[in-house]
Design an enzyme around this catalytic site. Structure first.
Site, mmCIF file in Angstrom:
data_model
loop_
_atom_site.group_PDB
_atom_site.id
_atom_site.type_symbol
_atom_site.label_atom_id
_atom_site.label_comp_id
_atom_site.label_asym_id
_atom_site.label_seq_id
_atom_site.Cartn_x
_atom_site.Cartn_y
_atom_site.Cartn_z
ATOM 1 N N LYS A 23 45.439 47.404 28.992
ATOM 2 C CA LYS A 23 45.023 47.017 30.227
ATOM 3 C C LYS A 23 45.772 47.386 31.414
ATOM 4 C CE LYS A 23 45.151 42.360 32.537
ATOM 5 N NZ LYS A 23 45.545 42.875 34.061
ATOM 6 N N ASP A 25 47.431 48.662 35.005
ATOM 7 C CA ASP A 25 48.067 47.993 36.110
ATOM 8 C C ASP A 25 47.614 48.714 37.287
ATOM 9 O OD1 ASP A 25 49.361 46.350 37.609
ATOM 10 O OD2 ASP A 25 51.396 47.056 37.102
ATOM 11 N N GLU A 163 51.071 47.193 31.200
ATOM 12 C CA GLU A 163 50.835 45.816 31.441
ATOM 13 C C GLU A 163 50.462 44.926 30.299
ATOM 14 O OE1 GLU A 163 48.393 43.077 34.582
ATOM 15 O OE2 GLU A 163 47.959 45.306 34.521
#
Length: 308
Positions: A23, A25, A163
């Site tokens: 994921k 950022d 993240e």
């Protein structure tokens, strides 16, 4: 298509039917060549292409193609939202070009809803990914890697200060505008986009902004108080906020509830139009953010609702 938080924090689904990605950022962007020019659309529908001239090579994608991915800026080898925040609002070509040399971005692509005019949204993720891997990508654009072991990538992202992880069902279709359970996200740090409802000056009499009061819209349209935050408020962000908030002052509080004196005392109220990205530890039972840290100003999305 949006991801749903995992039911149990930090616990990813398991099994051969799932694929896993970092994921990132950054800022979610659809790169769209279905018209007569390249458009780079954020979640609010605004075209961000002028802010990222180093990604102009996306215009050479097959006509009628839409890529889905995340624009990120690296600092010390790790995606930094604070670094990216310097870039995302810029529309002046000369300034955008100068920033592209100083703080270059990358576009990490993870899906292809449309390829050369063919709608792939009803195809399973595994097929779309295979199609995506055939697309010639220009400079500053690369594929977001896919992994099959969620536990390994979860541990790796934690160790590297990233993240979090997104888990995608291999059979999932692409569902525009939906927050689907076929895509699940697990994060090491919680973030949200909040509205500024007021600011407090520094206590040393300088007149500079020392803290901001953040809020979130609720289901009834009111602005609910999230927290007072000053950590991270320095440098370019402080200068940008000062200019943005001075022109939005108002005589009364925009918050739906009456704030405690410790928060309201000395506050300069503003129209709740400026958005900030904030990282925090947890929310209290009353909805307040604990240990908030400001990371940058946003104009690519709407505020997260109070209920999220």
């Amino acid at each position: 298509m949006l991801a749903t938080p995992v039911p149990v924090p930090g616990r990813l689904p398991a099994g051969p039917g799932w694929r896993f990605e970092v994921k990132w950022d950054g800022v979610r962007i659809l790169a769209d060549t279905t018209g007569d020019r390249l458009r780079m659309l954020g979640r609010n529908g605004r075209d961000a292409a002028p802010a990222y001239p180093e990604l102009a090579g996306l215009a050479d994608l097959p006509p009628g193609t839409v890529l889905d991915g995340e624009v990120v800026a690296l600092r010390d080898g790790v995606p930094s939202f604070a670094a990216l925040a310097e870039r995302m609002h810029v529309r002046d070509p000369a300034r955008a070009a100068a920033l592209a040399r100083r703080v270059p971005v990358s576009y990490l692509v993870f899906d292809v809803p449309v390829l050369a005019g063919e709608d792939l949204t009803r195809r399973p993720f595994a097929e779309r990914r295979a199609a995506l891997e055939t697309v010639p990508l220009p400079e500053h654009v690369q594929l977001s890697p896919v992994y099959e072991d969620g536990d390994v990538i979860w541990a790796a992202t934690r160790a590297q200060g990233l993240e979090g992880v997104v888990a995608k069902r291999a059979t999932s279709t692409y569902q525009p505008g939906r927050r689907s359970g076929d895509w699940l996200k697990a994060v090491h740090h919680t973030t949200r986009t909040a509205l500024v409802g007021g600011w407090r000056p520094e206590t040393n009499g300088s007149g500079r902004i020392g803290a901001v009061l953040l809020g979130a819209p609720d289901a009834d349209g009111g602005l609910r108080f999230l927290c007072r935050a000053g950590s991270g408020l320095a440098g370019a962000l402080a200068r940008d906020l000062t200019a943005a908030l001075r022109t939005r002052e108002r005589p009364t509080s925009p918050f739906a509830e009456r704030l405690e004196p410790v928060d309201a005392r000395g506050t300069v109220w503003v129209e709740p139009e400026v958005l900030l990205d904030v990282r925090y530890l947890t929310r209290t039972p009353s909805g307040r953010l604990r240990q908030p840290v400001l990371r940058g100003r946003r104009d690519d999305t709407a505020a997260d609702p109070w209920e999220v």
